[in-house]
Design a protein around this motif. Structure first.
Motif, mmCIF file in Angstrom:
data_model
loop_
_atom_site.group_PDB
_atom_site.id
_atom_site.type_symbol
_atom_site.label_atom_id
_atom_site.label_comp_id
_atom_site.label_asym_id
_atom_site.label_seq_id
_atom_site.Cartn_x
_atom_site.Cartn_y
_atom_site.Cartn_z
ATOM 1 N N VAL A 144 0.886 -1.063 0.144
ATOM 2 C CA VAL A 144 -0.029 0.007 -0.191
ATOM 3 C C VAL A 144 0.667 1.275 0.000
ATOM 4 O O VAL A 144 2.039 1.180 0.295
ATOM 5 C CB VAL A 144 -0.846 -0.098 1.457
ATOM 6 N N HIS A 145 0.455 2.352 -0.452
ATOM 7 C CA HIS A 145 1.236 3.625 -0.715
ATOM 8 C C HIS A 145 1.922 4.039 0.490
ATOM 9 O O HIS A 145 3.060 4.311 0.554
ATOM 10 C CB HIS A 145 0.483 4.576 -1.165
ATOM 11 N N THR A 146 1.209 3.756 1.692
ATOM 12 C CA THR A 146 1.965 4.307 3.055
ATOM 13 C C THR A 146 3.175 3.416 3.389
ATOM 14 O O THR A 146 3.934 3.903 4.220
ATOM 15 C CB THR A 146 0.777 4.141 4.357
ATOM 16 N N GLN A 147 3.333 2.218 2.663
ATOM 17 C CA GLN A 147 4.367 1.372 2.938
ATOM 18 C C GLN A 147 5.473 1.505 1.992
ATOM 19 O O GLN A 147 6.702 1.133 2.389
ATOM 20 C CB GLN A 147 4.123 -0.018 2.876
ATOM 21 N N HIS A 148 5.561 2.406 1.004
ATOM 22 C CA HIS A 148 6.579 2.665 0.160
ATOM 23 C C HIS A 148 7.729 3.408 0.710
ATOM 24 O O HIS A 148 8.826 2.964 0.334
ATOM 25 C CB HIS A 148 5.935 3.678 -1.099
ATOM 26 N N HIS A 149 7.497 3.884 1.868
ATOM 27 C CA HIS A 149 8.827 4.543 2.453
ATOM 28 C C HIS A 149 9.165 3.996 3.524
ATOM 29 O O HIS A 149 9.841 4.677 4.530
ATOM 30 C CB HIS A 149 8.536 6.118 2.494
ATOM 31 N N ASP A 150 8.569 2.882 4.019
ATOM 32 C CA ASP A 150 8.990 2.324 5.288
ATOM 33 C C ASP A 150 10.455 1.517 5.237
ATOM 34 O O ASP A 150 10.739 1.127 3.972
ATOM 35 C CB ASP A 150 8.056 1.033 5.547
ATOM 36 N N PRO A 151 11.354 1.306 6.197
ATOM 37 C CA PRO A 151 12.545 0.767 6.005
ATOM 38 C C PRO A 151 12.443 -0.667 5.781
ATOM 39 O O PRO A 151 11.395 -1.284 6.049
ATOM 40 C CB PRO A 151 13.297 0.792 7.396
ATOM 41 N N VAL A 152 13.373 -1.137 4.924
ATOM 42 C CA VAL A 152 13.346 -2.434 4.426
ATOM 43 C C VAL A 152 13.227 -3.376 5.589
ATOM 44 O O VAL A 152 12.592 -4.526 5.769
ATOM 45 C CB VAL A 152 14.619 -2.834 3.540
ATOM 46 N N ASN A 153 14.057 -3.066 6.789
ATOM 47 C CA ASN A 153 14.393 -4.167 7.985
ATOM 48 C C ASN A 153 12.869 -4.250 8.657
ATOM 49 O O ASN A 153 13.028 -4.832 9.634
ATOM 50 C CB ASN A 153 15.614 -3.822 8.621
ATOM 51 N N THR A 154 12.039 -3.435 8.416
ATOM 52 C CA THR A 154 10.723 -3.553 9.088
ATOM 53 C C THR A 154 9.840 -4.571 8.598
ATOM 54 O O THR A 154 8.643 -4.979 9.147
ATOM 55 C CB THR A 154 9.927 -2.111 9.148
ATOM 56 N N PHE A 155 10.383 -5.090 7.308
ATOM 57 C CA PHE A 155 9.071 -5.946 6.713
ATOM 58 C C PHE A 155 9.609 -7.609 7.085
ATOM 59 O O PHE A 155 10.649 -7.685 7.211
ATOM 60 C CB PHE A 155 9.149 -5.726 5.025
ATOM 61 N N SER A 156 8.659 -8.524 6.716
ATOM 62 C CA SER A 156 8.734 -9.695 7.015
ATOM 63 C C SER A 156 9.542 -10.214 6.025
ATOM 64 O O SER A 156 9.458 -9.562 4.815
ATOM 65 C CB SER A 156 7.251 -10.605 7.448
ATOM 66 N N GLY A 157 9.892 -11.721 6.120
ATOM 67 C CA GLY A 157 10.514 -12.304 5.272
ATOM 68 C C GLY A 157 9.866 -12.450 3.701
ATOM 69 O O GLY A 157 10.552 -12.178 2.869
ATOM 70 N N GLY A 158 8.561 -12.577 3.770
ATOM 71 C CA GLY A 158 7.718 -12.937 2.573
ATOM 72 C C GLY A 158 7.597 -11.456 1.817
ATOM 73 O O GLY A 158 7.919 -11.433 0.519
ATOM 74 N N TRP A 159 7.596 -10.428 2.555
ATOM 75 C CA TRP A 159 7.572 -9.098 2.106
ATOM 76 C C TRP A 159 8.903 -8.426 1.502
ATOM 77 O O TRP A 159 9.058 -8.018 0.401
ATOM 78 C CB TRP A 159 6.856 -8.259 2.948
ATOM 79 N N ARG A 160 9.767 -9.208 2.109
ATOM 80 C CA ARG A 160 11.524 -8.998 1.651
ATOM 81 C C ARG A 160 11.607 -9.640 0.148
ATOM 82 O O ARG A 160 12.019 -9.082 -0.531
ATOM 83 C CB ARG A 160 12.311 -9.358 2.423
ATOM 84 N N MET A 161 10.944 -10.839 0.232
ATOM 85 C CA MET A 161 11.025 -11.595 -1.221
ATOM 86 C C MET A 161 10.309 -10.868 -2.422
ATOM 87 O O MET A 161 10.916 -10.481 -3.518
ATOM 88 C CB MET A 161 10.514 -12.661 -0.960
ATOM 89 N N ARG A 162 9.076 -9.906 -1.868
ATOM 90 C CA ARG A 162 8.386 -9.041 -2.788
ATOM 91 C C ARG A 162 9.214 -7.997 -3.201
ATOM 92 O O ARG A 162 9.291 -7.538 -4.410
ATOM 93 C CB ARG A 162 7.230 -8.745 -2.148
ATOM 94 N N LEU A 163 9.985 -7.427 -2.211
ATOM 95 C CA LEU A 163 10.732 -6.370 -2.682
ATOM 96 C C LEU A 163 12.122 -6.868 -3.640
ATOM 97 O O LEU A 163 12.437 -6.236 -4.580
ATOM 98 C CB LEU A 163 11.623 -5.820 -1.391
ATOM 99 N N ASN A 164 12.590 -7.883 -3.237
ATOM 100 C CA ASN A 164 13.625 -8.443 -4.137
ATOM 101 C C ASN A 164 13.046 -8.685 -5.745
ATOM 102 O O ASN A 164 13.750 -8.404 -6.694
ATOM 103 C CB ASN A 164 14.224 -9.754 -3.482
ATOM 104 N N LEU A 165 11.868 -9.213 -5.751
ATOM 105 C CA LEU A 165 11.314 -9.214 -6.900
ATOM 106 C C LEU A 165 11.113 -8.041 -7.614
ATOM 107 O O LEU A 165 11.345 -7.762 -8.970
ATOM 108 C CB LEU A 165 9.977 -10.117 -6.922
ATOM 109 N N ALA A 166 10.475 -7.074 -7.176
ATOM 110 C CA ALA A 166 10.306 -5.683 -7.477
ATOM 111 C C ALA A 166 11.706 -5.112 -7.910
ATOM 112 O O ALA A 166 11.817 -4.354 -9.001
ATOM 113 C CB ALA A 166 9.823 -4.750 -6.610
ATOM 114 N N GLN A 167 12.898 -5.233 -7.274
ATOM 115 C CA GLN A 167 14.310 -4.677 -7.869
ATOM 116 C C GLN A 167 14.441 -5.329 -8.934
ATOM 117 O O GLN A 167 15.240 -4.685 -9.800
ATOM 118 C CB GLN A 167 15.227 -4.942 -6.687
ATOM 119 N N ALA A 168 14.499 -6.818 -9.041
ATOM 120 C CA ALA A 168 14.817 -7.427 -10.330
ATOM 121 C C ALA A 168 14.062 -6.768 -11.380
ATOM 122 O O ALA A 168 14.283 -6.626 -12.562
ATOM 123 C CB ALA A 168 14.603 -8.866 -10.118
ATOM 124 N N LEU A 169 12.834 -6.585 -11.272
ATOM 125 C CA LEU A 169 11.840 -6.027 -12.245
ATOM 126 C C LEU A 169 12.319 -4.605 -12.715
ATOM 127 O O LEU A 169 12.208 -4.135 -13.983
ATOM 128 C CB LEU A 169 10.340 -6.022 -11.927
#
Length: 639
Positions: A144-169
């Protein structure tokens, strides 16, 4: 173009690929399929340069940018937005150069010229849309838009994998490698990713067990089959048809050869000892020894199980009345819920991530107490509940057999072993501790424990994570035959569409019937995401620090570049069409050459012609591939 030439790949003592040659054309979208452990992930590691082949070579386009999803996410305080933006490495370099020159204390002519060059490069890489692209990726993958600027280290493992996918895309890649990208996604994110990949302009190599995802995205299938790679044109559904036809042909040829072998062996056994027939018997024996044996076609699934029928006679199994669902009384996730589950309910839950699907499920099962209202259940109701984190509840120090014995201490060991065999746990694997089990094996065990309890109501929250195609198909067939009540949350559309009769939409704090099918839901999701992305893009564009230079000049430069490239692109497209035509002809020839009809007496002339044409196609293909590489190199130089 990606090319494997006489390549052999091993993992330890195990040969994964043996003397394999293969070519993947530029901009093709390829699904990589095969049994777990066959070497799909190792092939990706080879393409990335993380592994080396035992022999042979792999040829990649010069200076090709390869993107893949990192398996680890650094524990950093950078925002999710900045972490994804880092995926476009060149953008970061150009942005830093422009900022450095803009902040320079002096203003020389050379600095002005250099700044103009960097601005030109910035626009050439579509730099002014970079922040908008990040917003699109994050929103599409469920942030959600309010999460876009949250620190990476505050996300759980599954959400970090989504961030890795977004970075690859985010990386402007020539080749994109995706290994099970849907495992950590919900259905909404899967639908968005599917749409994004269909528009991806480069070469895509995709490993997934989601057949609908394959059907929607890929135009080619590469199948790991007995240490070789076989290429099929089309999507997964077309692969299944061709594979079935090939297996049927193989089985017919095998059975014919077995009759020949039996006849020859019978002659040898009968006349080997007779002096008058000994020479003929020896001749037939040599014929048997030289014969290239055709193996039988095996397509049987290793899984065989069903959900036993529940014994409840109640019409209504479960009901929530005037209920608030959630974790805080002041802010329920789902307020004023009224819903009932009947004995013949077959229900799929739809809705964006975070809307409350898991909250509803946990409230129905009783794992989450109601904030307000009443939960009614039928007498002696048994609920089989597969949670998203069900695998974490298993005891890693216990065996599969011991897990079952804890459920039913009175059962005979052989009965439990036979039951586990339906989930492909055989022999010693049934008694070894599950600490060494893969994610797929643990998921199978968790399902086995649920099946054994004979539930009257099945509630499954993402049951297909970690399951391969064969196990997903076995689960789908078992659910189709199950006559109890069923509630499913899944990103696997094949399982959903084949097992449920109705959908509920959990959205904007409400639960409503969804009047449509999964195609209608796809349109709903993409329209909703498009609205969110447009709002995010506006903010991202306004927050950018760089102003766009002259658009007319850029359009003129782009037109000139296209004009220089046009003859090479036309020549390259012509070569690819010829290669596709030759590939189709080669496939048809190979099918006929593999058939029994090719070796009948009346087919000798046609056989000779076919073999000659096969050699000619191979020679022409090699020449065209060489020409294609030359044109590709010329285009690279122009770029």
């Amino acid at each position: 173009m990606i090319r494997l030439d006489r390549l052999t790949l091993a993992r330890g003592a195990q040969i994964l690929l043996d003397d394999v040659s293969l070519m993947i054309h530029d901009r093709h979208k390829v699904g990589i399929i095969g049994a777990n452990g066959c070497g799909k992930t190792s092939l990706f590691a080879l393409l990335r340069g993380a592994l080396s082949p035992e022999s042979g070579e792999i040829l990649l386009p010069k200076q090709a940018v390869i993107a893949h999803v990192a398996q680890e996410t650094p524990n950093v305080a950078a925002s999710a937005f900045d972490y994804v933006l880092d995926g476009d490495r060149e953008w970061r370099v150009v942005e830093a150069a422009i900022a450095r020159l803009q902040n320079a204390a002096h203003d020389s002519h050379d600095d002005g010229h250099a700044l103009a060059e960097w601005h030109h490069r910035f626009e050439a890489i579509d730099g002014y849309r970079a922040r908008a692209r990040v917003s699109e990726l994050l929103s599409g993958l469920g942030f959600v838009h309010t999460q876009h600027h949250d620190p990476v280290n505050t996300f759980s493992g599954g959400w970090r994998m989504r961030l890795n996918l977004a970075q690859a895309l985010m990386c402007r890649s020539d080749i994109l490698l995706l290994d099970e990208p849907t495992n950590h996604l919900d259905l909404d994110a899967v639908l968005w990713l599917e749409d994004w990949l269909r528009r991806y302009p480069g070469t895509l190599l995709l490993i997934t067990h989601d057949r609908d995802f394959l059907d929607s995205v890929v135009d080619t299938i590469i199948h790991f089959d007995q240490r070789s790679l076989k290429t099929y044109s089309g999507n997964y559904a077309q692969f299944e048809k061709e594979r079935a036809a090939a297996l049927a042909n193989q089985q017919a040829t095998f059975e014919k050869q077995q009759r020949t072998i039996a006849h020859l062996q019978s002659f040898v056994d009968r006349f080997r000892a007779k002096a008058t027939k000994a020479k003929q018997a020896q001749s037939r024996l040599r014929q048997l020894e030289k014969m290239t044996r055709i193996s039988a076609a095996h397509v049987d699934s290793p899984f065989s199980f069903s959900f036993p029928s529940g014994d409840s006679r109640a019409r209504q199994l479960l009901r929530l009345e005037d209920a608030d669902l959630g974790y805080h009384t002041e802010t329920p996730i789902l307020p004023d819920v009224e819903c009932g589950i009947l004995s013949d309910t077959r229900l799929g839950l739809l809705g964006p991530n975070g809307a409350g699907k898991s909250t509803l499920i946990k409230s129905l099962t009783g794992h989450l107490p109601l904030l307000r209202g009443t939960r009614h259940t039928a007498r002696d109701l048994r609920i089989g509940y597969f949670a998203q984190h069900q695998l974490d509840t298993l005891d890693p120090k216990a065996s599969a057999l011991l897990h079952l014995q804890r459920l039913d201490p009175e059962a005979r060991e052989q009965t439990l072993r036979d039951f586990l065999g339906g989930f492909a746990f055989h022999g010693d694997q049934a008694t070894q501790t599950i600490a060494s089990f893969s994610g797929g094996e643990r998921a199978r065990l968790a399902l086995a424990l649920i099946v054994y309890a004979r539930p009257q109501l099945l509630i499954l929250d993402e049951p297909t994570n970690h399951l391969d195609i064969e196990m997903r198909e076995a689960l789908t067939e078992a659910l189709q035959a199950y006559n109890g009540a069923l509630i499913v949350v899944a990103h696997d559309r094949h399982l959903l569409s084949a097992t449920v009769d109705e959908f509920w939409l959990v959205h904007q704090s409400r639960i409503t019937p969804f009047d449509g099918d999964l195609d209608d839901y796809r349109r709903f999701v993409l329209d909703h995401l498009r609205d969110e992305t447009n709002a995010s893009n506006l903010e991202a564009t306004e927050s950018g620090s760089l102003a766009a230079p002259d658009r007319k000049a850029q359009k003129r430069r782009d037109a000139e570049a296209r004009q220089r490239r046009a003859p090479f692109v036309k020549r390259q497209n012509g070569i690819e069409k010829k290669l596709e035509t030759l590939a189709s002809e080669r496939t048809a020839l190979e099918h006929w050459l593999a058939s029994p009809e090719a070796y009948l007496d009346n087919a000798k002339t046609r056989l000779t012609t076919a073999l000659a044409r096969q050699r000619e196609i191979a020679k022409t293909t090699e020449a065209l591939e060489t020409e294609w590489l030359e044109v590709a190199e010329a285009l690279n130089e122009l770029d």
